[in-house]
Design a protein around this motif. Sequence first.
Motif, PDB file in Angstrom:
ATOM      1  N   HIS A  32       0.717  -1.144  -0.082  1.00 29.06           N
ATOM      2  CA  HIS A  32      -0.021  -0.064  -0.227  1.00 29.06           C
ATOM      3  C   HIS A  32       0.692   1.198   0.079  1.00 29.06           C
ATOM      4  N   THR A  33       0.102   2.485  -0.288  1.00 30.11           N
ATOM      5  CA  THR A  33       0.735   3.884  -0.071  1.00 30.11           C
ATOM      6  C   THR A  33      -0.210   4.566   0.717  1.00 30.11           C
ATOM      7  N   ALA A  34       0.357   5.317   1.576  1.00 37.67           N
ATOM      8  CA  ALA A  34      -0.761   6.042   2.468  1.00 37.67           C
ATOM      9  C   ALA A  34      -0.407   7.635   2.318  1.00 37.67           C
ATOM     10  N   ASN A  35      -1.665   8.452   2.713  1.00 38.34           N
ATOM     11  CA  ASN A  35      -1.411   9.623   2.669  1.00 38.34           C
ATOM     12  C   ASN A  35      -1.927  10.074   4.202  1.00 38.34           C
ATOM     13  N   ALA A  40      -2.022   2.067  12.736  1.00 36.26           N
ATOM     14  CA  ALA A  40      -2.077   1.004  12.372  1.00 36.26           C
ATOM     15  C   ALA A  40      -3.484   0.781  11.715  1.00 36.26           C
ATOM     16  N   GLY A  41      -4.517   0.827  12.211  1.00 42.83           N
ATOM     17  CA  GLY A  41      -5.818   0.703  11.853  1.00 42.83           C
ATOM     18  C   GLY A  41      -5.985   1.679  10.512  1.00 42.83           C
ATOM     19  N   SER A  52     -17.501 -12.941  -7.737  1.00 43.80           N
ATOM     20  CA  SER A  52     -16.767 -13.109  -8.685  1.00 43.80           C
ATOM     21  C   SER A  52     -16.322 -12.052  -9.669  1.00 43.80           C
ATOM     22  N   THR A  53     -16.786 -10.705  -9.338  1.00 41.04           N
ATOM     23  CA  THR A  53     -16.285  -9.442 -10.020  1.00 41.04           C
ATOM     24  C   THR A  53     -15.888  -8.310  -9.125  1.00 41.04           C
ATOM     25  N   THR A  54     -15.713  -8.620  -7.716  1.00 39.78           N
ATOM     26  CA  THR A  54     -15.540  -7.377  -6.870  1.00 39.78           C
ATOM     27  C   THR A  54     -14.382  -7.903  -5.962  1.00 39.78           C
ATOM     28  N   VAL A  55     -13.358  -7.021  -5.768  1.00 42.70           N
ATOM     29  CA  VAL A  55     -12.226  -7.184  -4.832  1.00 42.70           C
ATOM     30  C   VAL A  55     -12.619  -6.015  -3.679  1.00 42.70           C
ATOM     31  N   THR A  56     -12.644  -6.336  -2.426  1.00 42.48           N
ATOM     32  CA  THR A  56     -12.909  -5.097  -1.596  1.00 42.48           C
ATOM     33  C   THR A  56     -11.969  -5.073  -0.561  1.00 42.48           C
ATOM     34  N   ALA A  57     -11.422  -3.794  -0.142  1.00 42.21           N
ATOM     35  CA  ALA A  57     -10.450  -3.732   0.824  1.00 42.21           C
ATOM     36  C   ALA A  57     -11.073  -2.830   2.132  1.00 42.21           C
ATOM     37  N   THR A  58     -10.954  -3.455   3.311  1.00 42.89           N
ATOM     38  CA  THR A  58     -11.593  -3.048   4.531  1.00 42.89           C
ATOM     39  C   THR A  58     -10.773  -2.580   5.555  1.00 42.89           C
ATOM     40  N   ARG A  59     -10.714  -1.421   6.116  1.00 44.35           N
ATOM     41  CA  ARG A  59      -9.543  -1.288   7.136  1.00 44.35           C
ATOM     42  C   ARG A  59     -10.335  -0.532   8.537  1.00 44.35           C
ATOM     43  N   VAL A  60     -10.077  -0.819   9.638  1.00 47.84           N
ATOM     44  CA  VAL A  60     -10.571  -0.381  10.819  1.00 47.84           C
ATOM     45  C   VAL A  60     -10.706   0.985  10.983  1.00 47.84           C
ATOM     46  N   GLY A  61      -9.645   1.773  10.723  1.00 47.61           N
ATOM     47  CA  GLY A  61      -9.594   3.278  10.706  1.00 47.61           C
ATOM     48  C   GLY A  61     -10.081   4.022   9.643  1.00 47.61           C
ATOM     49  N   THR A  62     -10.372   5.196   9.581  1.00 52.74           N
ATOM     50  CA  THR A  62     -10.863   5.909   8.429  1.00 52.74           C
ATOM     51  C   THR A  62     -10.075   7.440   8.088  1.00 52.74           C
ATOM     52  N   THR A  63      -8.693   7.527   8.806  1.00 55.87           N
ATOM     53  CA  THR A  63      -8.119   8.635   8.801  1.00 55.87           C
ATOM     54  C   THR A  63      -6.961   8.445   7.388  1.00 55.87           C
ATOM     55  N   GLY A  64      -7.070   9.500   6.765  1.00 55.35           N
ATOM     56  CA  GLY A  64      -5.873   9.487   5.667  1.00 55.35           C
ATOM     57  C   GLY A  64      -6.617   8.780   4.509  1.00 55.35           C
TER      58      GLY A  64
END
Length: 76
Positions: A32-35, A40-41, A52-64
């Motif tokens: 990953h690259t972050a801004n 860590a979250g 079959s057609t969707t990749v999802t990324a889920t994170r705990v936090g919401t900053t940046g």
Amino acid sequence: RGTISIINTASTGTATVTAVATTRATLTSLGHTANTAAVAGDYTADIRLTNSTTVTATRVGTTGAITFGYQLVEWF
């Protein structure tokens, strides 16, 4: 290969891919690259083949804003 962007204040992002057989596919995180993600979250995520057609990324936090790379391979 592709990327998933999660915007600042969001906890999920998705990418649409060409349909694959989910039972014969392997999804690998390419990092990953972050801004401005501060804890860590904010910059770690669970990346899954949602269907079959969707990749999802889920994170705990919401900053940046953050972008995750992935590779999806379908085995025959």
